[in-house]
Design an enzyme around this catalytic site. Structure first.
Site, PDB file in Angstrom:
ATOM      1  N   SER A 164      71.896  53.007   1.711  1.00 45.87           N
ATOM      2  CA  SER A 164      71.264  52.813   0.516  1.00 45.87           C
ATOM      3  C   SER A 164      71.931  51.844  -0.272  1.00 45.87           C
ATOM      4  CB  SER A 164      71.162  54.251  -0.282  1.00 45.87           C
ATOM      5  OG  SER A 164      72.246  54.520  -1.122  1.00 45.87           O
ATOM      6  N   LYS A 165      71.108  51.386  -1.072  1.00 43.36           N
ATOM      7  CA  LYS A 165      71.406  50.254  -1.829  1.00 43.36           C
ATOM      8  C   LYS A 165      72.550  50.410  -2.989  1.00 43.36           C
ATOM      9  CE  LYS A 165      68.495  48.543  -5.356  1.00 43.36           C
ATOM     10  NZ  LYS A 165      67.364  48.122  -5.470  1.00 43.36           N
TER      11      LYS A 165
END
Ligand code: GLU
Length: 504
Positions: free
Chosen positions: A252-253
């Site tokens: 995830s970013k």
């Protein structure tokens, strides 16, 4: 029957490596069966979609060497391939469902739906529409419509029994109908939702196999029902596992770079990155890890995809990329890649004006500009610390900066400058008291070429990575701190907007 697959990105943000992985699987499957691979743009979310994001996604996938046979840019017999250009088609489909009694108009207000949700939460039952507007008579519905009450179109969903979805990777998956919501198909502004547009398009574009991320599994019952309502054959389904970090957490970013642009900016070669993604979908052969697309097509098999989640192991990507750099490029080709990467006119043209006023000898350029030619940089934590900010404020400053990096619509020096103004406001400091540690985080030293221009040139992805690195060095921030600080930032933004309105 000719195999036809597609990748259907929504142009709502940076091109994700997960999208590349899904695209690759669809590409390999189609090519292995001498079929066709399509690209469709799903831009029914009018608020979040943008033309710029679409361009970037297409560029990124093309850079990886994936070529689609039909798509918004190359055309094809089933176009248009952009959903915002197919609204007429969805309106016809929705009307068909309405007149066949498979869908209904729902006039419930946003407030009523919110109350319903609250009540369902209190009772501990799954949230979903309660079917109130199903009980309206035709006359009542016509009256509400004539009075101009806004409405959505929802699909009818049985309340009893269950449905079985056949998944090529997971076998049969059963769902109770009562857990499936009466999905909105057409929004009150007349635009279709993903579900309607997706089913209509997959049918019209003669897609035979839908291979997409596992986050869509719960939508499959709705889609299956829609195919039945329309009297269409449903494509075969395969829900692909999400990419994971080596510790199995979701990519995830917030935690690690997910944008294809980041990997490009870091100097990974496209053939290495696509090969690396391919290793997650083909039979591994010891000693034959380097594969071009044609080899991957030959070795691909859905059965090689591990449901536990393919691991996005950057160490392996590094190893593979190193091999491509050393073994697959002759010196001339290598030089060309270096030029393409950062020794090109446009990059030098952006940097030169920052450096010229600040040097006495050309040889000053190396130390001054080296951070423009690096991925992650070495940072001395003592230098990050600042006389003007205590440690908590410092960590807060970095959390706020990371929030702004994600929130900025336009990545441009002026906008970045304004964002740092907001950060200084929240901290109750002056801008110049706040920026020093950011020079250290971004350029590796407290004095350098102008910060906001440098950030613009480095790009959002590298900046995010360097800020994250600095925050880690400072001890990080708990989820609770992050949430509270981010809230302060948005509250402050709202207050500032209000003040501006009062003045206007
Ligand atoms: N637009 C969806 C996405 O962004 C596509 C889902 C699908 O392939 O059906 O992931």
């Amino acid at each position: 029957m000719m195999v036809r697959t597609r990748v259907a990105p929504s142009p709502t943000g940076d091109p994700h490596v997960g999208t590349a992985y899904v695209a690759l699987v669809n590409y390999l499957f189609a090519k292995q069966h001498a079929g066709r691979f399509l690209l469709r743009i799903e831009d029914t979310d009018r608020v979040r979609s943008s033309d710029a994001a679409e361009t970037v996604i297409l560029d990124a996938l093309r850079w990886l060497g994936l070529q689609w046979d039909e798509g918004p840019d190359v055309g094809g017999p089933h176009g248009p391939y952009r959903q915002s250009e197919r609204l007429q088609r969805y309106a016809v489909a929705a009307n068909e469902l309405l007149s066949d009694g498979h869908a209904f108009k729902c006039f419930c207000s946003v407030e009523r739906l919110e109350e319903l949700r609250q009540e369902q939460r209190k009772l501990g039952i799954p949230p979903g529409y309660d079917g109130r507007c199903l009980t309206l008579t035709a006359g009542e519905a016509a009256q509400a419509e004539a009075a101009g009450t806004p409405f959505v179109v929802r699909m009818k969903v049985p309340r009893e029994g269950s449905v079985v979805i056949d998944d090529l990777l997971r076998g049969e998956i059963s769902f109770e109908w009562r857990t499936v919501d009466m999905q909105v198909l057409v929004k009150s502004d007349g635009w279709p939702t993903y579900h309607l547009a997706n089913v209509v398009d997959d049918h019209d574009m003669e897609i035979t196999h839908v291979m997409r991320g596992e986050e869509w599994i719960s939508s499959a019952p709705k889609h299956k029902l829609l195919y039945e309502y329309f009297g269409w054959t449903m494509p075969k389904l395969a829900h692909l596992p999400l990419l994971r970090n080596p510790d199995r957490s979701k990519l995830s970013k917030r935690k690690n770079p997910t944008s294809i642009l980041f990997y490009r900016r870091m100097g990974y070669l496209p053939e290495a990155l696509i090969n690396f993604l391919g290793l997650l979908a083909v039979t591994p052969v010891e000693g034959e890890e380097m594969m071009d697309l044609a080899t991957m097509v030959a070795r691909f098999g859905l059965e090689h995809i591990s449901l536990g989640g393919p691991i996005f192991d950057v160490a392996k990507l590094d190893w593979l990329n190193g091999r491509y750099l050393r073994e697959r490029l002759d010196l001339a080709a290598f030089e060309q890649r270096v030029r393409d990467w950062a020794l090109n006119e446009s990059y030098l043209g952006a940097i030169a004006p920052l450096a010229q006023p600040r040097i006495e000898r050309l040889s000053d350029l190396g130390p001054l500009l080296s951070f423009f030619f690096a991925g992650r940089i070495d940072v001395d934590v003592a230098q990050l610390r600042s006389a003007k900010l205590d440690d908590a404020s410092l960590r807060k400053a970095f959390v706020l900066a990371l929030a702004e990096v994600d929130a900025l619509a336009l990545w441009e020096a002026g906008a970045i400058n304004a964002a740092f103004g907001r950060i200084a406001d929240v901290l109750g400091k002056r801008l110049r008291e706040v920026v020093r540690p950011f020079y250290v985080a971004i350029a590796g030293r407290a004095q350098s070429v102008p910060l906001f221009d440098s950030m613009q040139i480095l790009g959002r992805d590298l900046v995010r990575e360097r800020l994250r690195n600095a925050l880690d060095l400072l001890g990080g921030a708990t989820a609770k701190e992050q949430e509270a600080w981010r809230r302060e930032l948005s509250a402050n933004g709202a207050a500032a907007r209000q003040a501006a309105e009062v003045q206007a």
